[in-house]
Design a protein around this motif. Structure first.
Motif, PDB file in Angstrom:
ATOM      1  N   ARG A 107       0.924  -1.337   0.149  1.00 45.44           N
ATOM      2  CA  ARG A 107       0.213  -0.159  -0.150  1.00 45.44           C
ATOM      3  C   ARG A 107       0.892   1.136   0.144  1.00 45.44           C
ATOM      4  O   ARG A 107       1.935   1.216   0.664  1.00 45.44           O
ATOM      5  N   THR A 108       0.473   2.226  -0.731  1.00 43.28           N
ATOM      6  CA  THR A 108       1.277   3.634  -0.566  1.00 43.28           C
ATOM      7  C   THR A 108       0.677   4.602   0.486  1.00 43.28           C
ATOM      8  O   THR A 108       1.766   5.294   0.881  1.00 43.28           O
ATOM      9  N   LYS A 109      -0.404   4.637   0.642  1.00 44.92           N
ATOM     10  CA  LYS A 109      -0.831   5.623   1.589  1.00 44.92           C
ATOM     11  C   LYS A 109      -2.068   5.348   2.462  1.00 44.92           C
ATOM     12  O   LYS A 109      -3.026   4.862   1.920  1.00 44.92           O
ATOM     13  N   PRO A 110      -1.604   4.987   3.579  1.00 49.59           N
ATOM     14  CA  PRO A 110      -0.279   5.076   4.322  1.00 49.59           C
ATOM     15  C   PRO A 110       0.632   3.831   3.845  1.00 49.59           C
ATOM     16  O   PRO A 110       0.145   2.876   3.743  1.00 49.59           O
ATOM     17  N   ASP A 165     -17.445  -3.557   4.426  1.00 42.71           N
ATOM     18  CA  ASP A 165     -16.361  -3.916   5.115  1.00 42.71           C
ATOM     19  C   ASP A 165     -15.147  -3.695   4.104  1.00 42.71           C
ATOM     20  O   ASP A 165     -15.236  -4.077   2.701  1.00 42.71           O
ATOM     21  N   LYS A 166     -13.954  -3.206   4.684  1.00 43.11           N
ATOM     22  CA  LYS A 166     -12.962  -2.973   3.681  1.00 43.11           C
ATOM     23  C   LYS A 166     -12.380  -4.517   3.508  1.00 43.11           C
ATOM     24  O   LYS A 166     -12.247  -5.160   3.995  1.00 43.11           O
ATOM     25  N   ALA A 167     -11.580  -4.417   2.278  1.00 38.18           N
ATOM     26  CA  ALA A 167     -10.837  -5.396   1.911  1.00 38.18           C
ATOM     27  C   ALA A 167      -9.149  -5.612   2.905  1.00 38.18           C
ATOM     28  O   ALA A 167      -9.096  -4.425   3.175  1.00 38.18           O
ATOM     29  N   TYR A 168      -8.961  -6.537   3.000  1.00 40.92           N
ATOM     30  CA  TYR A 168      -7.728  -6.725   3.890  1.00 40.92           C
ATOM     31  C   TYR A 168      -6.665  -7.840   3.415  1.00 40.92           C
ATOM     32  O   TYR A 168      -7.328  -8.896   3.013  1.00 40.92           O
ATOM     33  N   LEU A 169      -5.378  -7.826   3.778  1.00 41.14           N
ATOM     34  CA  LEU A 169      -4.716  -9.136   3.745  1.00 41.14           C
ATOM     35  C   LEU A 169      -4.482  -9.548   5.047  1.00 41.14           C
ATOM     36  O   LEU A 169      -4.009  -8.881   5.809  1.00 41.14           O
ATOM     37  N   ASN A 170      -4.881 -10.692   5.261  1.00 35.52           N
ATOM     38  CA  ASN A 170      -4.879 -11.249   6.460  1.00 35.52           C
ATOM     39  C   ASN A 170      -3.775 -12.427   6.624  1.00 35.52           C
ATOM     40  O   ASN A 170      -3.694 -13.561   5.760  1.00 35.52           O
ATOM     41  N   VAL A 202      -2.019 -10.915  11.482  1.00 37.12           N
ATOM     42  CA  VAL A 202      -1.877  -9.568  11.003  1.00 37.12           C
ATOM     43  C   VAL A 202      -2.884  -9.144   9.931  1.00 37.12           C
ATOM     44  O   VAL A 202      -2.809  -9.747   9.033  1.00 37.12           O
ATOM     45  N   LYS A 203      -3.605  -8.055  10.041  1.00 37.63           N
ATOM     46  CA  LYS A 203      -4.660  -7.574   9.240  1.00 37.63           C
ATOM     47  C   LYS A 203      -4.034  -6.209   8.531  1.00 37.63           C
ATOM     48  O   LYS A 203      -3.516  -5.258   9.204  1.00 37.63           O
ATOM     49  N   ILE A 204      -3.721  -6.161   7.192  1.00 34.98           N
ATOM     50  CA  ILE A 204      -3.480  -5.202   6.654  1.00 34.98           C
ATOM     51  C   ILE A 204      -4.555  -4.331   5.686  1.00 34.98           C
ATOM     52  O   ILE A 204      -4.796  -5.300   4.662  1.00 34.98           O
ATOM     53  N   TRP A 205      -5.173  -3.312   5.944  1.00 29.10           N
ATOM     54  CA  TRP A 205      -6.399  -2.589   5.098  1.00 29.10           C
ATOM     55  C   TRP A 205      -5.848  -2.385   3.821  1.00 29.10           C
ATOM     56  O   TRP A 205      -4.705  -2.152   3.532  1.00 29.10           O
ATOM     57  N   LEU A 206      -6.544  -2.818   2.859  1.00 29.74           N
ATOM     58  CA  LEU A 206      -6.233  -2.465   1.412  1.00 29.74           C
ATOM     59  C   LEU A 206      -7.507  -1.466   0.683  1.00 29.74           C
ATOM     60  O   LEU A 206      -8.700  -1.553   1.112  1.00 29.74           O
ATOM     61  N   SER A 207      -7.102  -0.737   0.037  1.00 26.85           N
ATOM     62  CA  SER A 207      -7.772   0.010  -1.028  1.00 26.85           C
ATOM     63  C   SER A 207      -7.981  -0.623  -2.385  1.00 26.85           C
ATOM     64  O   SER A 207      -7.313  -1.837  -2.525  1.00 26.85           O
ATOM     65  N   ASP A 247      -4.256  -6.182  -5.933  1.00 24.49           N
ATOM     66  CA  ASP A 247      -3.100  -6.877  -6.876  1.00 24.49           C
ATOM     67  C   ASP A 247      -2.020  -7.106  -6.256  1.00 24.49           C
ATOM     68  O   ASP A 247      -1.299  -8.107  -6.275  1.00 24.49           O
ATOM     69  N   LYS A 248      -1.361  -6.096  -5.573  1.00 20.60           N
ATOM     70  CA  LYS A 248      -0.205  -6.083  -4.742  1.00 20.60           C
ATOM     71  C   LYS A 248      -0.280  -7.105  -3.688  1.00 20.60           C
ATOM     72  O   LYS A 248       0.639  -7.954  -3.458  1.00 20.60           O
ATOM     73  N   ALA A 249      -1.666  -7.013  -2.941  1.00 23.28           N
ATOM     74  CA  ALA A 249      -1.819  -8.185  -1.777  1.00 23.28           C
ATOM     75  C   ALA A 249      -1.758  -9.569  -2.286  1.00 23.28           C
ATOM     76  O   ALA A 249      -1.314 -10.463  -1.933  1.00 23.28           O
ATOM     77  N   HIS A 250      -2.285  -9.569  -3.735  1.00 28.08           N
ATOM     78  CA  HIS A 250      -2.417 -10.996  -4.294  1.00 28.08           C
ATOM     79  C   HIS A 250      -1.122 -11.489  -4.443  1.00 28.08           C
ATOM     80  O   HIS A 250      -0.541 -12.755  -4.313  1.00 28.08           O
ATOM     81  N   ASN A 251      -0.292 -10.732  -4.859  1.00 30.37           N
ATOM     82  CA  ASN A 251       1.195 -11.064  -5.313  1.00 30.37           C
ATOM     83  C   ASN A 251       2.272 -11.260  -4.013  1.00 30.37           C
ATOM     84  O   ASN A 251       3.000 -12.342  -3.928  1.00 30.37           O
TER      85      ASN A 251
END
Length: 114
Positions: A8-11, A76-81, A89-94, A99-103
């Motif tokens: 993610r770029t921001k933040p 609900d927002k998407a996230y990388l779990n 660890v949950k990283i919230w995604l826009s 695609d970056k999270a899938h990578n």
């Protein structure tokens, strides 16, 4: 396998991969930061954005009784779990981060299977 992925770029969220471990640097949620062993990794999932039906129905019900007409579909927002033996660890995604999270998921799951 030395690789750096910006999730993610921001933040900003970055995952730095090495042979036996990886580091998460999350500028939004410092609780996600740390150095993690691949051996402790159990599962990695990208959870898509989905409708929160409880809040949506509650909103429409309140609108019926108040007549405000502002009820809407709540998502609900998407996230990388990332699941470890002793924590998650949950990283919230826009939308642009999916695609970056899938990578990142593919790299981490590939490391588990080695």
């Amino acid at each position: 396998m030395n690789q750096l992925l910006d999730i993610r770029t921001k933040p900003k969220v970055t995952i730095i991969f090495n042979e036996e471990k990886f580091e998460i640097i999350d500028t939004e949620d410092v609780n996600n930061n740390g150095l993690f062993l691949i051996d402790n990794l159990i599962n990695v999932e990208v959870i898509k954005r989905k409708t929160n039906w409880f809040i949506t129905i509650l909103s429409f019900t309140v609108d019926i009784f108040t007549g405000s007409g502002s009820g809407s579909n709540y998502k609900d927002k998407a996230y990388l779990n990332i699941d470890f033996e002793n924590r998650s660890v949950k990283i919230w995604l826009s939308n642009e981060d999916i695609d970056k999270a899938h990578n990142a998921k593919d790299v981490l799951m590939g490391a588990i299977l080695k």
